[in-house]
Write a protein that holds these residues in place. Structure first.
Motif, mmCIF file in Angstrom:
data_model
loop_
_atom_site.group_PDB
_atom_site.id
_atom_site.type_symbol
_atom_site.label_atom_id
_atom_site.label_comp_id
_atom_site.label_asym_id
_atom_site.label_seq_id
_atom_site.Cartn_x
_atom_site.Cartn_y
_atom_site.Cartn_z
ATOM 1 N N ILE A 90 0.811 -0.989 -0.220
ATOM 2 C CA ILE A 90 0.388 0.397 0.248
ATOM 3 C C ILE A 90 0.777 1.326 -0.011
ATOM 4 C CG2 ILE A 90 -1.885 1.164 1.066
ATOM 5 C CD1 ILE A 90 -2.595 -0.947 2.830
ATOM 6 N N TYR A 91 0.950 2.477 -0.615
ATOM 7 C CA TYR A 91 1.451 3.528 -0.922
ATOM 8 C C TYR A 91 -0.001 4.785 -0.800
ATOM 9 C CZ TYR A 91 5.134 1.437 -3.504
ATOM 10 O OH TYR A 91 5.823 0.782 -3.965
ATOM 11 N N LEU A 92 0.671 4.976 0.559
ATOM 12 C CA LEU A 92 0.152 6.073 0.946
ATOM 13 C C LEU A 92 0.534 7.672 1.372
ATOM 14 C CD1 LEU A 92 -1.836 4.255 4.031
ATOM 15 C CD2 LEU A 92 -3.143 4.814 2.202
ATOM 16 N N SER A 93 -0.337 8.529 1.135
ATOM 17 C CA SER A 93 -0.022 9.704 1.936
ATOM 18 C C SER A 93 -0.100 10.507 3.294
ATOM 19 C CB SER A 93 -0.424 11.658 0.435
ATOM 20 O OG SER A 93 -1.563 11.227 0.718
ATOM 21 N N LYS A 94 0.464 10.768 3.758
ATOM 22 C CA LYS A 94 1.095 11.268 5.604
ATOM 23 C C LYS A 94 -0.972 11.626 5.660
ATOM 24 C CE LYS A 94 2.177 13.778 9.018
ATOM 25 N NZ LYS A 94 3.408 15.359 9.785
ATOM 26 N N GLY A 95 -1.518 11.080 6.557
ATOM 27 C CA GLY A 95 -3.162 11.056 7.275
ATOM 28 C C GLY A 95 -3.982 10.743 6.461
ATOM 29 N N SER A 190 -4.066 9.479 -2.838
ATOM 30 C CA SER A 190 -4.305 10.849 -3.378
ATOM 31 C C SER A 190 -3.116 11.261 -3.445
ATOM 32 C CB SER A 190 -4.378 11.246 -1.682
ATOM 33 O OG SER A 190 -3.927 10.979 -0.812
ATOM 34 N N VAL A 191 -2.851 12.697 -3.865
ATOM 35 C CA VAL A 191 -1.796 13.316 -4.497
ATOM 36 C C VAL A 191 -1.078 14.106 -3.870
ATOM 37 C CG1 VAL A 191 -0.892 15.199 -5.840
ATOM 38 C CG2 VAL A 191 -2.607 13.774 -6.803
ATOM 39 N N PRO A 192 0.075 13.904 -2.356
ATOM 40 C CA PRO A 192 1.010 14.285 -1.660
ATOM 41 C C PRO A 192 0.873 15.895 -1.655
ATOM 42 C CG PRO A 192 2.279 11.866 -2.722
ATOM 43 C CD PRO A 192 1.212 12.791 -3.357
ATOM 44 N N LYS A 193 1.494 16.449 -0.715
ATOM 45 C CA LYS A 193 1.325 17.835 -0.844
ATOM 46 C C LYS A 193 2.678 18.186 -1.228
ATOM 47 C CE LYS A 193 -2.129 19.206 2.703
ATOM 48 N NZ LYS A 193 -2.319 19.889 3.927
ATOM 49 N N THR A 194 2.961 19.141 -2.258
ATOM 50 C CA THR A 194 4.520 19.061 -2.451
ATOM 51 C C THR A 194 4.416 20.839 -2.394
ATOM 52 O OG1 THR A 194 4.315 18.226 -4.694
ATOM 53 C CG2 THR A 194 4.889 16.511 -3.195
#
Length: 244
Positions: A90-95, A190-194
């Protein structure tokens, strides 16, 4: 009362695929099963064969009078021979969150499914729900157990285990070029905040670093606007490990 052949107390819970020899001390009896689909028993031998999950009542009747002299109810459970999950990584962005589901083989298994994270600072998981919460950048493993009961130790050699790798952070999946724009898709849903500073682009030929002017989100992807138009095949892009 009905005991094991050894004289030890007969367990109230038995397991499908196993056999148990029963006896009644001090009198000659014949044994009868109330549900032969759940368990059979040898009339004269007292050999109980657990077959499938359910409850069965074993009655011992006197060979002389035909009357019941002892009765015992057994619960038949079935252990899993294997366990599989709906995903291996699984790949997840923080939160963000995702859910792991597990399937027992056979599906009639009465085993209890439990989920455990080996690093809760990276990701936590619901003990019984399988819901994964991404906490901090990094990698951890979610171990999924098929256990006889909730109280069964994780170290039991009879448990079946599946492992799911969880990655939290900005892991790129694909980069597409269009003039001075780069469209970046990520492995997380989801798209990570960058920010522009999170990206580093280098010209392969000159080794010159090309600054990112702006980052926007469009159609579930990050769109990087460069300060100059890129030559196809002459650049590589990578996301820094640091996110936020």
């Amino acid at each position: 009362k009905i005991t094991l052949k050894s004289g030890a107390a007969a367990p109230s819970t038995v397991y499908a695929g196993h056999s148990y020899t029963l006896k009644v001390s001090g009198t000659a009896v014949k044994f009868y099963s109330s549900n032969k689909k759940v368990a059979t028993v040898g009339v004269s031998t007292g050999k109980l064969k657990a077959l499938s999950p359910g409850t069965v009542k074993i009655t011992a009747k006197s060979t002389k009078t035909g009357k019941a002299v002892a009765v015992k109810t057994f619960k038949v459970n079935q252990r899993a021979t294997s366990i599989t999950t709906n995903k291996s990584e699984i790949y997840l962005s923080k939160g963000s969150t995702d859910t792991i589901t597990a399937t027992k083989n056979p599906t009639t298994s009465t085993d209890v499914i439990r989920f455990y994270s080996d690093d809760t600072t990276v990701a936590q998981v619901g003990l019984s729900s399988g819901i994964v919460w991404a906490r901090e950048k990094g990698h951890c493993q979610i171990k999924v157990y098929a256990k006889a009961t909730k109280a069964t130790a994780n170290s039991s050699k009879y448990n079946k285990i599946a492992v799911v790798d969880v990655y939290v952070g900005a892991y790129m999946k694909k980069v597409e070029q269009d003039g001075k724009y780069l469209t970046v898709s990520f492995k997380s849903a989801s798209v990570p905040k960058t920010t522009p500073e999170d990206y580093r682009l280098v010209n392969k030929a000159t080794k010159q670093e090309i600054p990112v002017k702006n980052v926007s989100i469009r159609d579930g992807k990050a769109v990087l606007e460069m300060t100059e138009e890129l030559q196809i095949g002459e650049t590589t892009a990578s996301v820094k490990e640091l996110l936020e």
